[in-house]
Design an enzyme around this catalytic site. Structure first.
Site, mmCIF file in Angstrom:
data_model
loop_
_atom_site.group_PDB
_atom_site.id
_atom_site.type_symbol
_atom_site.label_atom_id
_atom_site.label_comp_id
_atom_site.label_asym_id
_atom_site.label_seq_id
_atom_site.Cartn_x
_atom_site.Cartn_y
_atom_site.Cartn_z
ATOM 1 N N CYS A 2 0.832 -1.211 0.000
ATOM 2 C CA CYS A 2 0.000 0.000 0.000
ATOM 3 C C CYS A 2 0.868 1.263 0.000
ATOM 4 C CB CYS A 2 -0.864 0.041 1.246
ATOM 5 S SG CYS A 2 -1.787 -1.458 1.554
ATOM 6 N N ARG A 27 4.487 0.388 -6.268
ATOM 7 C CA ARG A 27 4.505 -0.443 -5.057
ATOM 8 C C ARG A 27 3.499 -1.583 -5.148
ATOM 9 N NH1 ARG A 27 6.505 2.464 -0.280
ATOM 10 N NH2 ARG A 27 4.982 1.428 1.026
ATOM 11 N N TRP A 74 -3.378 -2.529 -1.233
ATOM 12 C CA TRP A 74 -3.058 -3.892 -1.681
ATOM 13 C C TRP A 74 -3.766 -4.792 -0.683
ATOM 14 C CZ3 TRP A 74 -0.347 -8.239 0.085
ATOM 15 C CH2 TRP A 74 0.093 -9.127 -0.901
ATOM 16 N N ASN A 100 -1.213 1.626 6.229
ATOM 17 C CA ASN A 100 -0.398 0.537 5.669
ATOM 18 C C ASN A 100 -0.079 -0.403 6.809
ATOM 19 O OD1 ASN A 100 -0.333 1.928 3.302
ATOM 20 N ND2 ASN A 100 1.852 2.412 3.366
ATOM 21 N N GLY A 101 -0.135 -1.691 6.550
ATOM 22 C CA GLY A 101 0.191 -2.659 7.601
ATOM 23 C C GLY A 101 -1.025 -3.490 7.923
ATOM 24 N N GLU A 491 16.811 -17.246 -10.150
ATOM 25 C CA GLU A 491 16.427 -15.851 -10.390
ATOM 26 C C GLU A 491 15.733 -15.716 -11.756
ATOM 27 O OE1 GLU A 491 15.996 -13.339 -8.736
ATOM 28 O OE2 GLU A 491 16.089 -11.636 -10.101
ATOM 29 N N LYS A 495 11.934 -14.356 -12.298
ATOM 30 C CA LYS A 495 11.589 -13.247 -13.204
ATOM 31 C C LYS A 495 10.492 -13.686 -14.174
ATOM 32 C CE LYS A 495 13.921 -9.931 -11.694
ATOM 33 N NZ LYS A 495 13.525 -10.434 -10.380
ATOM 34 N N GLU A 498 7.149 -13.841 -12.193
ATOM 35 C CA GLU A 498 6.521 -12.610 -11.695
ATOM 36 C C GLU A 498 6.077 -11.648 -12.785
ATOM 37 O OE1 GLU A 498 8.815 -10.193 -9.012
ATOM 38 O OE2 GLU A 498 10.661 -10.549 -10.099
ATOM 39 N N HIS A 514 16.566 -36.333 -10.863
ATOM 40 C CA HIS A 514 15.940 -36.883 -9.656
ATOM 41 C C HIS A 514 14.456 -36.538 -9.589
ATOM 42 C CE1 HIS A 514 19.790 -38.184 -8.042
ATOM 43 N NE2 HIS A 514 20.280 -37.039 -8.509
ATOM 44 N N LYS A 613 5.922 -4.067 -4.587
ATOM 45 C CA LYS A 613 7.360 -3.820 -4.650
ATOM 46 C C LYS A 613 8.016 -4.136 -3.319
ATOM 47 C CE LYS A 613 11.210 -2.198 -6.387
ATOM 48 N NZ LYS A 613 11.907 -3.123 -7.294
HETATM 49 O O1 M6R Z 1 13.130 -5.327 -0.741
HETATM 50 P P1 M6R Z 1 13.670 -6.709 -0.700
HETATM 51 O O2 M6R Z 1 14.898 -6.886 -1.478
HETATM 52 O O3 M6R Z 1 13.813 -7.238 0.707
HETATM 53 O O4 M6R Z 1 12.540 -7.596 -1.377
HETATM 54 C C1 M6R Z 1 12.583 -8.989 -1.360
HETATM 55 C C2 M6R Z 1 11.630 -9.582 -2.376
HETATM 56 O O5 M6R Z 1 10.311 -9.237 -2.047
HETATM 57 C C3 M6R Z 1 11.925 -9.091 -3.795
HETATM 58 O O6 M6R Z 1 13.222 -9.421 -4.170
HETATM 59 C C4 M6R Z 1 10.931 -9.717 -4.804
HETATM 60 O O7 M6R Z 1 11.151 -11.083 -4.891
HETATM 61 C C5 M6R Z 1 11.082 -9.016 -6.155
HETATM 62 N N1 M6R Z 1 9.799 -8.705 -6.711
HETATM 63 C C6 M6R Z 1 11.764 -9.850 -7.162
HETATM 64 O O8 M6R Z 1 11.865 -9.251 -8.408
#
Ligand code: M6R
Length: 618
Positions: A2, A27, A74, A100-101, A491, A495, A498, A514, A613
């Site tokens: 949020c 965000r 959010w 937020n929270g 990674e 990507k 997401e 395996h 984010k």
């Molecule tokens: O702000 P942070 O690096 O702690 O965030 C961790 C993850 O939430 C963040 O890396 C998330 O996986 C990204 N969207 C990946 O692209």
């Protein structure tokens, strides 16, 4: 997660709030709203499910009025809908709040407040946890408290981490902000006869670079002339704003189609900036200045543990590899969200390194608290955000210098984290004497070439685009790597998931036979990371096994590797790099492949569905 904005001053608040929310869109959110209060006490509250353009379209006439707050939500409690969007009002309609929270004890608070509501013939207007906050404040006000006291008393009743903005309908000259625990940042911006509020800097930058970061436990009473800070354990004070060194242009998209693409292309600069002045060759030294942990501490630790989430966890895995290889000390990695709820035996002689680009990820902050409370072990944080909560919890910070990252997908902060971890490995090795001057000098010289390696990787964007277009219809990918390329395979898969919404798994290639090999057929493409490192022959065997199942293979290997190119369906040649530097050579290509797959599928790349984010709620 949020976003919050606020304004009080001589301009019309509505357009400023909307523009601020637009700057926080990255965000992640599913609904939004603003509340604006005019000097004559008339109040306009507008809320909409969906994108900000839906909110904007719903505004027939922009409310005038010099004070207001806004929010992008959010959803956590209650589905995304107009009625659940913030701001929320007390049942009297006088107290307006955004949050937020999470209010963890909202059920018991609702039960407690319900009797009063029922007695007044009123009921809850949303399914959210937030709605208890204006009601609690209203109850305190009815007992004769000032607004800031009522806010403080209400917050004292909340369990969980919360960042709150609020105002009272009877006072168009003030807005209030509060922060409790780690629910993301809250920044106050100082203008000329006007004041701004936002949960993140990009929303403030067009207006001001003079800011104050609200601290845990603080409440701010903000009028057009400044802010007065209240907290239970200290006298009230007017904070000195600090000037932030951020260029508003850095948060603009420029000629790029998406922020993610812009940020991928910013990586050479982000790397050079992060390394600048920290890798010296004559005599060799790494992170010599600005480091609050002494060589004596680095010598005394027996082990290093690197933790993080998502992309930062993948950076932590590579960091672990470097710390073992370069510094020669036992090292491990852990997923912060699991670590914090176990009873890990780490001992005070473990150096804990947290990686978090935002510095506000709730699981990583929870893990840091766990380390402090249980073991008191020394802690370092690698982050891109100065003044973030993680920097307050750690004994020392290594700041990446990537500039703001707006795309939800972490890209430049991944490489920024890697540069910081590489430098840390060098620093630990030097402090412990396990890395002599000559080897240190060589390791640093290699690191200094990383921006140009990345630059050359970026030149492969068109080829990645062409290959990605052949796989637009694929709904599954397996990504394989070994050694330092295994976290990169993970990674790459993250990507793809997401931003392309494609199911992808990153696997250590040795693990494939395996189980995952059972999935493979002509419809199941495999991306193989196969540079000429020590495990190249083993990767070649894995690729042979994949091809034997007729699964298409996209291989990313060293430039000019004809043997590899001859074996696979598609081949992308990256500049050859030493074993240590492989992540810098491969990363641009894995990012660009995911980007172009998402582009070909016509997806919302900068704001993928369901994602935020910064993850500040559990
Ligand atoms: O702000 P942070 O690096 O702690 O965030 C961790 C993850 O939430 C963040 O890396 C998330 O996986 C990204 N969207 C990946 O692209």
């Amino acid at each position: 997660m949020c976003g919050i904005v606020g304004y009080v001053g001589h301009q019309s608040a509505g357009p400023i709030l909307l523009e601020g929310l637009q700057r926080l869109e990255y965000r992640g959110y599913d609904s939004s709203g603003i509340a604006v209060l005019d000097r004559d006490g008339s109040l306009a509250v507008l809320k909409r499910q969906g994108k900000l353009r839906d909110l904007e379209a719903a505004i027939v006439a922009m409310p005038s009025g010099g004070a207001g707050i806004g929010h992008t939500r959010w959803a956590t409690h209650g589905v995304p809908s107009d009625r659940n969007a913030h701001p929320h009002a007390s049942s009297s309609g006088d107290v307006i709040v955004v949050q937020n929270g999470i209010v963890e004890n909202y059920r018991s608070l609702k039960a407690e407040l319900e009797q009063t509501l029922a007695a007044q013939g009123r009921s809850w207007l949303s399914d959210t946890d937030t709605e208890v906050i204006p009601e609690l404040i209203a109850r305190e006000l009815a007992r004769g408290q000032m607004f800031e006291e009522a806010l403080q008393a209400a917050i004292a009743r909340l369990r969980g981490a919360n960042a709150i903005a609020a105002f009272h309908r009877a006072d168009p000259t003030r807005i209030y902000a509060a922060r409790k625990g780690s629910a993301g940042g809250m920044v106050i911006g100082y203008g000329d006869g006007e004041m701004f509020l936002a949960s993140d800097l990009p929303a403030l930058l067009p207006h001001t670079t003079d800011v104050y970061h609200l601290e845990d436990g603080e409440i701010a009473v903000i009028d057009s002339q400044g802010a007065l800070i209240h907290r239970a354990d200290r006298p009230r004070h007017r904070p000195e704003p600090r000037q932030v060194d951020l260029d508003p242009v850095a948060v603009a998209r420029g000629p790029y189609r998406h922020f993610m693409l812009k940020e991928i292309f910013e990586q050479p600069r982000a790397l050079s900036d992060t390394i600048r002045g920290r890798a010296r060759l004559d005599p060799p030294s790494a992170l010599a200045d600005e480091f609050e942990i002494s060589d004596a501490t680095l010598r005394s630790v027996e082990r290093v543990l690197v933790i993080g989430m998502g992309t930062s966890l993948h950076a932590a895995m590579i960091g672990r590899w470097w710390i073992e290889q370069i510094a020669g000390i036992p090292a491990d990695f852990d997923n912060a969200s699991e670590f914090r709820f176990r009873a890990p035996v780490i001992g005070p002689a473990t150096l804990v390194v947290s990686v978090t680009q935002s510095g506000e990820t709730i699981d990583t902050l929870g893990a840091m608290d766990h380390v402090r409370d249980r073991w008191g072990a020394p802690q370092i944080v690698v982050t891109n955000v100065e003044g973030s909560e993680a920097t307050r919890k750690a004994d020392a910070s290594i700041l990446m210098r990537c500039g703001p990252e707006v795309g939800v997908a972490s890209t430049k902060t991944f490489l920024g984290s890697l540069a910081a971890l590489y430098l840390l490995a060098c620093r630990i090795g030097k402090a412990r004497g396990s890395l002599g001057d000559a080897d240190l000098g060589e390791a640093l010289e290699q690191l200094l070439t990383s921006p140009s390696l990345v630059e050359r990787g970026l030149a492969l964007s068109d080829q990645c685009n062409e290959i990605a277009r052949s796989y637009t219809g694929s709904t599954n990918f397996l990504v394989l790597g070994r050694g330092i390329e295994h976290p990169l395979a993970m990674e790459a898969a993250l990507k793809c998931k997401e931003i392309s919404y494609v199911h992808a798994e990153g696997y250590a290639a040795g693990e494939m036979k395996h189980g995952p090999i059972a999935l493979l057929d002509q419809q199941f493409p495999v991306i193989a990371l196969a540079t000429r490192g020590p495990l190249f022959d083993k990767m070649m065997s894995a690729i042979q096994q994949v091809s034997a199942r007729r699964a298409p293979v996209i291989a990313v290997g060293d430039e000019g590797d004809d043997e590899l190119a001859g074996l696979v369906d598609h081949y992308i040649g990256v500049p050859p790099a030493s074993d240590l530097l492989t992540p810098f050579a491969l990363t641009p290509v894995i990012q660009l492949l995911a980007y172009h797959i998402a582009l070909a599928r016509g997806l919302d790349i900068d704001q993928p569905r369901n994602l935020a984010k910064t993850v500040t709620v559990e």
